[in-house]
Design an enzyme around this catalytic site. Structure first.
Site, PDB file in Angstrom:
ATOM      1  N   SER A 158      50.387 -15.003  20.635  1.00  0.00           N
ATOM      2  CA  SER A 158      51.165 -14.213  19.513  1.00  0.00           C
ATOM      3  C   SER A 158      51.279 -13.064  20.346  1.00  0.00           C
ATOM      4  CB  SER A 158      50.718 -13.892  18.606  1.00  0.00           C
ATOM      5  OG  SER A 158      51.113 -13.147  17.967  1.00  0.00           O
TER       6      SER A 158
ATOM      7  N   TYR B 170      43.624 -10.364  13.957  1.00  0.00           N
ATOM      8  CA  TYR B 170      44.717 -10.957  14.241  1.00  0.00           C
ATOM      9  C   TYR B 170      45.394 -10.832  15.889  1.00  0.00           C
ATOM     10  CZ  TYR B 170      47.849 -15.304  14.521  1.00  0.00           C
ATOM     11  OH  TYR B 170      49.269 -16.373  15.287  1.00  0.00           O
TER      12      TYR B 170
END
Length: 255
Positions: free
Chosen positions: A138, A148
């Site tokens: 990501s 994350y």
């Protein structure tokens, strides 16, 4: 025909990978937790494209179940030509929260499973002299938006390290680093994305098509669209103090 194994292959980016690969005639092995959804999507793909679609109902947070998928990757009688480590989910956890259960599950699914499956695929593919691995990372890995970001930074660094180790073997490794993608991902993670402008979103079909093309070229870091290529290039050279400031502002906007 070539065979691709896709984790998280029934929703979002993973489902789009499955559809595009089936459309070009690749056989598939789909890995996901929801057995009913898995079988339904497998039937749909087989009916639409005529390819073989096997399924493995697997919770990648469970190490033994993950090892079963690894054994499938290393089965010499049923070679896998492309592994797509795509399973994952969003996190909104507070890093100071004493309940770390969601964070630990995220590590199991998005780090440990990637490590186990990437290694299994790498060994099998190296022995055959060809193969491709795509790990869905990501753009969040280049900034500092909680756990994350930390997980996806690991996925990108791991992918680069595995690519380096496999250089010259005929096996390539690609870290896919998308920005905001139109899928169900954000709704499932209860992330408010309403403030993100329309021009910042990436069409999932374009994302997957570019990722597959980059993997075919052996590109180690795949970033879709010129906009996000520019954003990540800037993030890689900007002072970390600026990255932290921007990350804090983005975190405030998404809550």
């Amino acid at each position: 025909m070539p065979t691709a194994l896709i984790t998280g292959g029934t929703a979002g980016i993973g489902a789009t990978f499955a559809r595009q690969l089936a459309a070009r005639g690749d056989d598939l092995v789909l890995v996901a937790r929801d057995a009913e959804r898995l079988e339904a999507y497998a039937d749909e793909l087989h009916g639409s494209y005529g390819v073989r679609v096997d399924t493995l109902t697997t919770d990648l947070a469970d190490r033994e179940q993950t090892l079963a998928v690894a054994r499938r990757l290393e089965d010499p009688e049923q070679p896998i030509d492309l592994l797509i480590n795509n399973a994952g989910f969003g996190l909104r956890s507070d890093l100071l929260n004493p309940d770390t259960s969601a964070d630990e599950r995220a590590l199991d699914v998005m780090c440990r499973a990637v490590l186990i499956l990437g290694g299994a695929a790498g060994r099998a593919m190296k022995a055959r002299g060809h193969g491709r691995i795509i790990n869905t990372s990501s753009s969040a890995g280049f900034i500092a938006m909680g756990h994350y970001s930390a997980i996806k930074a690991w996925v990108t660094a791991y992918s680069e390290s595995l690519a380096t180790q496999l250089r010259g073997t005929g096996v390539t490794v690609t870290a896919l680093c998308p920005g905001w993608v139109h899928t169900e991902f954000h709704d499932r993670a209860n992330i408010n994305a309403s403030s993100i402008p329309a021009w910042a979103w990436i069409d999932v079909d374009r994302l997957v098509a570019e990722a597959l093309a980059d993997a075919e070229r052996g590109k180690v870091i795949s970033v879709p669209t010129p906009l996000w290529k520019g954003a990540i290039a800037a993030a890689r050279v900007a002072p970390r103090s600026i990255i932290r400031t921007v990350s804090g502002a983005l975190t405030s906007r998404r809550h």
